[in-house]
Design a protein around this motif. Structure first.
Motif, PDB file in Angstrom:
ATOM      1  N   GLU A  25       0.829  -1.208   0.000  1.00 22.71           N
ATOM      2  CA  GLU A  25       0.000   0.000   0.000  1.00 22.71           C
ATOM      3  C   GLU A  25       0.864   1.259   0.000  1.00 22.71           C
ATOM      4  N   ALA A  26       1.966   1.228   0.733  1.00 20.91           N
ATOM      5  CA  ALA A  26       2.805   2.414   0.873  1.00 20.91           C
ATOM      6  C   ALA A  26       3.437   2.853  -0.440  1.00 20.91           C
ATOM      7  N   ARG A  35      -6.796   7.428  -3.100  1.00 19.34           N
ATOM      8  CA  ARG A  35      -7.838   6.556  -3.599  1.00 19.34           C
ATOM      9  C   ARG A  35      -8.258   5.541  -2.544  1.00 19.34           C
ATOM     10  N   GLU A  36      -9.513   5.131  -2.655  1.00 24.05           N
ATOM     11  CA  GLU A  36      -9.980   4.052  -1.806  1.00 24.05           C
ATOM     12  C   GLU A  36      -9.427   2.746  -2.362  1.00 24.05           C
ATOM     13  N   LEU A  37      -8.734   2.018  -1.514  1.00 27.67           N
ATOM     14  CA  LEU A  37      -8.106   0.780  -1.941  1.00 27.67           C
ATOM     15  C   LEU A  37      -8.578  -0.367  -1.066  1.00 27.67           C
ATOM     16  N   LEU A  38      -8.695  -1.520  -1.662  1.00 28.17           N
ATOM     17  CA  LEU A  38      -9.003  -2.724  -0.903  1.00 28.17           C
ATOM     18  C   LEU A  38      -7.690  -3.243  -0.320  1.00 28.17           C
ATOM     19  N   ARG A  39      -7.605  -3.233   0.990  1.00 29.63           N
ATOM     20  CA  ARG A  39      -6.348  -3.546   1.676  1.00 29.63           C
ATOM     21  C   ARG A  39      -6.449  -4.857   2.449  1.00 29.63           C
ATOM     22  N   PHE A  40      -5.302  -5.488   2.647  1.00 29.13           N
ATOM     23  CA  PHE A  40      -5.220  -6.676   3.476  1.00 29.13           C
ATOM     24  C   PHE A  40      -3.766  -6.862   3.902  1.00 29.13           C
ATOM     25  N   THR A  41      -3.557  -7.675   4.915  1.00 28.96           N
ATOM     26  CA  THR A  41      -2.212  -7.892   5.441  1.00 28.96           C
ATOM     27  C   THR A  41      -1.558  -9.083   4.757  1.00 28.96           C
ATOM     28  N   ASP A  42      -0.331  -8.869   4.308  1.00 35.51           N
ATOM     29  CA  ASP A  42       0.437  -9.925   3.671  1.00 35.51           C
ATOM     30  C   ASP A  42       0.880 -10.926   4.744  1.00 35.51           C
ATOM     31  N   PRO A  43       0.458 -12.196   4.648  1.00 39.54           N
ATOM     32  CA  PRO A  43       0.856 -13.161   5.681  1.00 39.54           C
ATOM     33  C   PRO A  43       2.349 -13.450   5.682  1.00 39.54           C
ATOM     34  N   VAL A  44       3.054 -13.099   4.595  1.00 38.45           N
ATOM     35  CA  VAL A  44       4.492 -13.359   4.529  1.00 38.45           C
ATOM     36  C   VAL A  44       5.278 -12.218   5.155  1.00 38.45           C
TER      37      VAL A  44
END
Length: 383
Positions: A49-50, A62-71
């Motif tokens: 995201e950064a 912008r509105e972004l669909l975000r999630f945490t990378d498990p790696v």
């Protein structure tokens, strides 16, 4: 429990023949871009995201669909636009490549929410960027390329709406009085074409910009007349925009099927564009089919670089029937020799070889049936 086959709002499956039409349309557009020397790049669907869009000098929030990378445990985001990714590539992996750098791309993008005109949240975006130049010649090149590409797609009547996204900010910085209105308030009032509130705020000096919206043939003379009334600093700002804009309109005027309009204060959707922005509309289509303009990229060392380009969105084109090609689909009996089917495909047929004697050619969308080794219209039945 979710019903079987239910998709999230704004997402959809593309079925035959729409999926085939989309693929053919994308391939046709990319072929036009390639013929003009734009080399294809293919950035990933997901980035940190950064860094997503961080190379743009004025990145849109912008509105972004975000999630945490498990790696990595860092926040990732699905892209809502590819232009910023192309900018990242140009500023990093292709930083040493000769300029101007001509690139093209094609891929899906996802936005968090749709709107009334475009409820789809996922779309296929294709386009081009010229990195290292945003002057009049570069602008004319991308505009002509956009028009040619859409004509290749089958759009015969096209509207090109031009805007000057940073004009108001530069006039304000040059000292053109806005009374009690801040720049943000001034831009909001101009966006809403709110003449009464402009006057009440003491910003009537910007009112002629609203009157200068319309067909380019009438809007440009109004802008020139406005420039003649401005103080020296503000007049110089407007003149610097008017010279290339007038040249672009003159160069494009008379292009078959193309109408030109101008709104010098339009900013919606042009968050990071600089001196030029434009939208593309097709006759009979409910929403814009493309958008572009000039912008700046920021290199890791802080150096800025001019760029210009456009993006096209294929969903509305596919929904309107563009990209569809009448196929010659030939239904072949189960015992058709592979060599015979291959010869027919070489002649331009799409062959569908039956897997069982009772298979229905109409259900396979076939237009012809192979009868005695000869293609016959589907209405002809084998003995």
């Amino acid at each position: 429990m979710l019903p079987p086959g239910l998709l999230p709002e704004g997402l959809r499956d593309l079925l035959p023949p729409a999926a085939e039409a989309e693929a053919k349309l994308a391939a046709a557009l990319m072929a036009v871009f390639s013929a003009h020397g734009h080399a294809r790049v293919s950035p990933p669907l997901v980035e940190y995201e950064a860094t997503l869009g961080s190379r743009l000098a004025s990145p849109a929030r912008r509105e972004l669909l975000r999630f945490t990378d498990p790696v990595s445990q860092h926040t990732l985001a699905l892209r809502s636009d590819i232009t910023g990714q192309v900018g990242r590539i140009a500023c990093t992996r292709m930083a040493a490549s000769p300029r101007p750098l001509r690139l093209s791309y094609c891929g899906p993008v996802l936005r968090v929410r749709g709107d009334q005109l475009s409820p789809e949240r996922q779309s296929l975006q294709t386009g081009v960027e010229i990195i290292g130049a945003d002057h009049e010649a570069a602008a004319l090149a991308v505009l002509r390329l956009a028009v040619e590409a859409l004509a290749t797609a089958g759009i015969e009547a096209l509207s090109l709406d031009l805007t000057l996204p940073d004009l108001v900010a530069h006039l304000h910085a040059a000292g053109l009085s806005a009374g009690e209105a801040s720049l943000a308030t001034l831009q909001a009032l101009l966006d809403g074409k709110d003449i009464a509130s402009l006057r009440a705020a003491g910003a009537a000096a910007y009112e002629p910009l609203i009157a200068a919206a319309g067909p380019a043939a009438t809007a440009l003379p109004r802008l020139h007349a406005f420039a003649a009334t401005l103080p020296e600093a503000a007049a110089a700002v407007l003149a610097a925009r008017l010279a290339p804009l007038s040249a672009l309109v003159a160069a494009l005027d008379g292009t078959p099927g193309l109408s030109l309009s101008l709104d010098p204060t339009e900013r919606h959707g042009f968050e990071y564009q600089s001196w030029l922005g434009f939208s593309l509309f097709g006759a009979g289509l409910p929403s814009e089919i493309g958008r572009g303009g000039s912008y700046s990229l920021v290199h890791p060392d802080g150096r800025t670089e001019p760029a210009i380009g456009f993006s096209l969105y294929l969903d509305s084109l596919v929904d309107a029937g563009f990209g569809s090609v009448a196929e010659k689909r030939l239904f072949c009996p189960p015992d058709t020799a592979p060599e015979a089917a291959a010869r027919l495909r070489a002649q331009g047929w799409t062959t569908v070889t039956a897997l069982a004697p009772d298979e229905d050619p109409a259900a396979q969308r076939c237009t012809h049936v192979l009868v005695g080794g000869t293609p016959q219209p589907l209405t002809v039945t084998a003995e």
